[in-house]
Design a protein around this motif. Structure first.
Motif, PDB file in Angstrom:
ATOM      1  N   ALA A  56       5.629 -15.471 -27.673  1.00 17.24           N
ATOM      2  CA  ALA A  56       6.781 -16.927 -27.828  1.00 17.24           C
ATOM      3  C   ALA A  56       5.489 -17.001 -26.107  1.00 17.24           C
ATOM      4  CB  ALA A  56       8.011 -16.704 -27.337  1.00 17.24           C
ATOM      5  N   ALA A 103       6.326 -20.959 -26.719  1.00 14.32           N
ATOM      6  CA  ALA A 103       7.326 -21.268 -27.776  1.00 14.32           C
ATOM      7  C   ALA A 103       8.896 -22.026 -27.406  1.00 14.32           C
ATOM      8  CB  ALA A 103       7.860 -19.914 -27.223  1.00 14.32           C
ATOM      9  N   THR A 104       8.879 -22.428 -25.485  1.00 12.46           N
ATOM     10  CA  THR A 104      10.254 -22.844 -24.692  1.00 12.46           C
ATOM     11  C   THR A 104       9.592 -24.081 -24.534  1.00 12.46           C
ATOM     12  OG1 THR A 104       9.881 -21.880 -23.515  1.00 12.46           O
ATOM     13  CG2 THR A 104      10.686 -20.894 -24.239  1.00 12.46           C
ATOM     14  N   THR A 118       4.922 -26.307 -29.081  1.00 12.32           N
ATOM     15  CA  THR A 118       5.581 -25.312 -29.626  1.00 12.32           C
ATOM     16  C   THR A 118       4.337 -24.899 -30.289  1.00 12.32           C
ATOM     17  OG1 THR A 118       7.407 -25.322 -29.172  1.00 12.32           O
ATOM     18  CG2 THR A 118       6.924 -23.893 -30.956  1.00 12.32           C
ATOM     19  N   THR A 159       8.931 -18.056 -35.439  1.00 10.09           N
ATOM     20  CA  THR A 159       8.650 -19.148 -34.348  1.00 10.09           C
ATOM     21  C   THR A 159      10.014 -19.920 -33.779  1.00 10.09           C
ATOM     22  OG1 THR A 159       8.151 -21.615 -34.781  1.00 10.09           O
ATOM     23  CG2 THR A 159       9.235 -20.685 -36.682  1.00 10.09           C
ATOM     24  N   ARG A 160      10.065 -20.609 -33.130  1.00  9.17           N
ATOM     25  CA  ARG A 160      10.939 -21.278 -32.784  1.00  9.17           C
ATOM     26  C   ARG A 160      11.762 -22.480 -33.479  1.00  9.17           C
ATOM     27  NH1 ARG A 160      10.881 -26.115 -28.074  1.00  9.17           N
ATOM     28  NH2 ARG A 160      11.202 -26.849 -29.483  1.00  9.17           N
ATOM     29  N   ASP A 173      13.310 -26.341 -33.957  1.00 12.57           N
ATOM     30  CA  ASP A 173      13.959 -27.351 -33.396  1.00 12.57           C
ATOM     31  C   ASP A 173      14.981 -27.843 -33.480  1.00 12.57           C
ATOM     32  OD1 ASP A 173      10.603 -27.348 -32.816  1.00 12.57           O
ATOM     33  OD2 ASP A 173      10.386 -28.506 -34.513  1.00 12.57           O
ATOM     34  N   THR A 229      16.694 -21.492 -25.895  1.00 15.06           N
ATOM     35  CA  THR A 229      16.482 -21.576 -27.748  1.00 15.06           C
ATOM     36  C   THR A 229      16.411 -21.446 -28.750  1.00 15.06           C
ATOM     37  OG1 THR A 229      14.080 -22.477 -28.886  1.00 15.06           O
ATOM     38  CG2 THR A 229      13.726 -20.836 -27.821  1.00 15.06           C
ATOM     39  N   LEU A 236      15.317 -18.892 -32.342  1.00 15.97           N
ATOM     40  CA  LEU A 236      13.803 -18.199 -33.035  1.00 15.97           C
ATOM     41  C   LEU A 236      13.907 -17.583 -34.541  1.00 15.97           C
ATOM     42  CD1 LEU A 236      11.723 -17.075 -31.425  1.00 15.97           C
ATOM     43  CD2 LEU A 236      12.848 -15.014 -31.414  1.00 15.97           C
TER      44      LEU A 236
END
Length: 199
Positions: free
Chosen positions: A28, A33-34, A41, A56-57, A59, A80, A82
């Motif tokens: 991240a 990642a943010t 990302t 992954t993040r 969306d 966010t 995850l």
């Protein structure tokens, strides 16, 4: 996943830090990642010998992601979601064993119908020219590699959708775990370390 986090900063060239979610390896990097733009990302796919880890993040708010693979992340002042999942029995070595088991089942079926069969059985996931020997219904049968990528991928997709050649206690098909909406890029890591010394 492994106990240690992965830091993608040397790869992405972006200042950042790594996070660890429920024992799964997950990168991240700040600004990645943010990132405000989902297309910036970076997620990870880490192929090991026995399993493959995906992180992954997410969306957008997800309603169909199981709680044991979704986490809240606060990094660099940004909150966010995850997604992190380790898929057991989908690593390099385990998938090879399961693919071989599919070919062995074919050998048994073919030799049961034709015990005197002399010609080799094709193995699409072996390199062309490579050979193995599997026990048939009445004798050893040669299996020859054809290097047929399309058929090999078809076998892998089949294993991703069911639990054949897996103990019931380990059975969780990869496709049974929904993945989140994701617009960014994946960085993939593959398992080579234990193989290099044997080459």
């Amino acid at each position: 996943g492994g106990p240690g986090p992965i830091d993608l900063v040397p790869v992405t060239g972006k200042a950042g830090a790594a996070t660890q979610a429920a024992g799964s390896e997950c990168a991240a990097p700040l600004g990645s990642a943010t990132a405000a733009n989902p297309h910036d990302t970076v997620g990870t796919i880490d192929l090991g010998g026995g399993s493959v880890q995906v992180c992954t993040r997410t969306d957008a708010p997800e309603t169909n992601i199981p709680t044991h693979v979704s986490f809240d992340l606060s990094l660099g002042g940004v909150d966010t979601g995850l997604y992190a999942k380790s898929h057991l029995a989908y690593g390099l070595n385990e998938m090879r064993k399961r693919i071989d088991a599919m070919v062995k089942a074919q050998v048994m079926a073919v030799t049961a119908a034709n015990p005197t069969m002399a010609h080799p059985v094709d193995h699409p996931c072996l390199l062309r020219g490579d050979e193995l020997s599997f026990a048939g219904a009445s004798a050893q049968v040669k299996v020859k590699g054809t290097g047929d990528m399309d058929n090999c991928l078809g076998m892998m997709r089949k294993l991703g959708a069911d639990c054949q050649h897996l103990p019931a206690s380990d059975c969780q098909a990869m496709t049974s775990i929904p993945t989140p909406a994701f617009s960014g890029k994946y960085l993939a890591f593959s398992y080579f370390y234990d193989k290099i010394g044997r080459a």
